[in-house]
Design a protein around this motif. Sequence first.
Motif, mmCIF file in Angstrom:
data_model
loop_
_atom_site.group_PDB
_atom_site.id
_atom_site.type_symbol
_atom_site.label_atom_id
_atom_site.label_comp_id
_atom_site.label_asym_id
_atom_site.label_seq_id
_atom_site.Cartn_x
_atom_site.Cartn_y
_atom_site.Cartn_z
ATOM 1 N N GLU A 158 42.684 51.951 44.742
ATOM 2 C CA GLU A 158 41.856 50.925 44.139
ATOM 3 C C GLU A 158 42.408 50.557 42.777
ATOM 4 N N GLY A 159 42.009 49.405 42.297
ATOM 5 C CA GLY A 159 42.432 48.945 40.977
ATOM 6 C C GLY A 159 41.381 48.025 40.405
ATOM 7 N N ARG A 160 41.579 47.607 39.176
ATOM 8 C CA ARG A 160 40.619 46.734 38.505
ATOM 9 C C ARG A 160 41.346 45.535 37.903
ATOM 10 N N ALA A 161 40.631 44.440 37.846
ATOM 11 C CA ALA A 161 41.201 43.214 37.291
ATOM 12 C C ALA A 161 40.068 42.326 36.805
ATOM 13 N N GLY A 162 40.414 41.200 36.216
ATOM 14 C CA GLY A 162 39.423 40.259 35.725
ATOM 15 C C GLY A 162 39.313 40.271 34.214
ATOM 16 N N ALA A 163 38.672 39.220 33.687
ATOM 17 C CA ALA A 163 38.560 39.043 32.243
ATOM 18 C C ALA A 163 37.308 39.672 31.668
ATOM 19 N N GLY A 164 36.462 40.275 32.516
ATOM 20 C CA GLY A 164 35.230 40.891 32.026
ATOM 21 C C GLY A 164 34.027 40.046 32.372
ATOM 22 N N GLY A 165 32.887 40.732 32.479
ATOM 23 C CA GLY A 165 31.660 40.053 32.835
ATOM 24 C C GLY A 165 30.924 40.842 33.893
ATOM 25 N N GLU A 166 30.295 40.147 34.831
ATOM 26 C CA GLU A 166 29.562 40.825 35.893
ATOM 27 C C GLU A 166 30.535 41.498 36.862
ATOM 28 N N ASP A 167 30.000 42.464 37.608
ATOM 29 C CA ASP A 167 30.832 43.253 38.511
ATOM 30 C C ASP A 167 30.933 42.598 39.888
ATOM 31 N N LEU A 168 32.164 42.573 40.410
ATOM 32 C CA LEU A 168 32.432 42.164 41.781
ATOM 33 C C LEU A 168 33.246 43.266 42.445
ATOM 34 N N ARG A 169 33.155 43.354 43.777
ATOM 35 C CA ARG A 169 33.951 44.313 44.519
ATOM 36 C C ARG A 169 34.646 43.580 45.656
ATOM 37 N N LEU A 170 35.961 43.743 45.721
ATOM 38 C CA LEU A 170 36.796 43.108 46.741
ATOM 39 C C LEU A 170 37.420 44.216 47.576
ATOM 40 N N VAL A 171 37.126 44.221 48.876
ATOM 41 C CA VAL A 171 37.569 45.307 49.753
ATOM 42 C C VAL A 171 38.282 44.727 50.963
ATOM 43 N N ALA A 172 39.473 45.246 51.263
ATOM 44 C CA ALA A 172 40.226 44.799 52.438
ATOM 45 C C ALA A 172 41.498 45.630 52.546
ATOM 46 N N PRO A 173 42.169 45.602 53.679
ATOM 47 C CA PRO A 173 43.504 46.194 53.765
ATOM 48 C C PRO A 173 44.466 45.465 52.820
ATOM 49 N N PRO A 174 45.565 46.105 52.438
ATOM 50 C CA PRO A 174 46.494 45.486 51.478
ATOM 51 C C PRO A 174 47.006 44.109 51.892
ATOM 52 N N GLY A 175 47.264 43.908 53.174
ATOM 53 C CA GLY A 175 47.758 42.604 53.607
ATOM 54 C C GLY A 175 46.764 41.494 53.351
ATOM 55 N N GLU A 176 45.486 41.760 53.634
ATOM 56 C CA GLU A 176 44.460 40.746 53.403
ATOM 57 C C GLU A 176 44.226 40.523 51.916
ATOM 58 N N LEU A 177 44.299 41.589 51.119
ATOM 59 C CA LEU A 177 44.189 41.433 49.671
ATOM 60 C C LEU A 177 45.337 40.583 49.127
ATOM 61 N N LEU A 179 46.997 38.201 50.642
ATOM 62 C CA LEU A 179 46.752 36.796 50.958
ATOM 63 C C LEU A 179 45.661 36.211 50.066
ATOM 64 N N PHE A 180 44.590 36.956 49.877
ATOM 65 C CA PHE A 180 43.495 36.485 49.023
ATOM 66 C C PHE A 180 44.000 36.197 47.617
ATOM 67 N N LEU A 181 44.744 37.128 47.051
ATOM 68 C CA LEU A 181 45.193 37.000 45.663
ATOM 69 C C LEU A 181 46.308 35.978 45.501
#
Length: 209
Positions: A158-177, A179-181
């Motif tokens: 797992e890792g973290r990203a974003g500029a700060g603010g409310e919490d979101l959770r993004l879950v998927a296999p690496p390939g789908e992540l 493509l999303f990113l």
Amino acid sequence: MPRYADSERQSLADLLLAVGPDAPTINEGWMTRDLAAHLILRERRPDAAAGVVLKPLRGYADRVQSALAAKPFPELVTQVRNPPWWSPVSNRLVEELTNTMEFFVHHEDVRRAQPGWQPRELPHGLQAALWKRVPGLARLSLRRFPARLLIQAPGHGEGRAGAGGEDLRLVAPPGELTLFLFGRQRVARVQLDGPAELTGRLRNAHLGV
């Protein structure tokens, strides 16, 4: 050692021949001939490749890509399949680093634009290779997004990203992540948890390097 960049390259070349030069891709405005021309420009035209990321040079890159796309399609696919040894992004010393994500994403750009597509069962090694690059890609793609994202790939990390603010959770296999990113949110199969306004905004944000 598996060469995932080359296996994705060869699979993409096979698919390009199977669907032909005028098949759709996930990239808005690009047919398969345009995608092939983009890959050739990136590997064989360093004079124009900078225009892929630098706006002042984009017009020149677009003109070169259009000229390449007008060439016979089998010739384009042959050049995609067989990169030049001297290319700064495709030589044997750097190819796994520079091309694994590139060719995976563009392979899926063609696959997922075709009717009836389904996600592939990716080898564990390819998923692991993609995951190594996902945290850095996330920090780059989401550096201005106003949330704190927890990004999870079960079995990989797992890792973290974003500029700060409310919490979101993004879950998927690496390939789908991946493509999303890379901005393919509409075809990436992920789980995205958090406030509806923010999740909707992220699914429609302009992401990518």
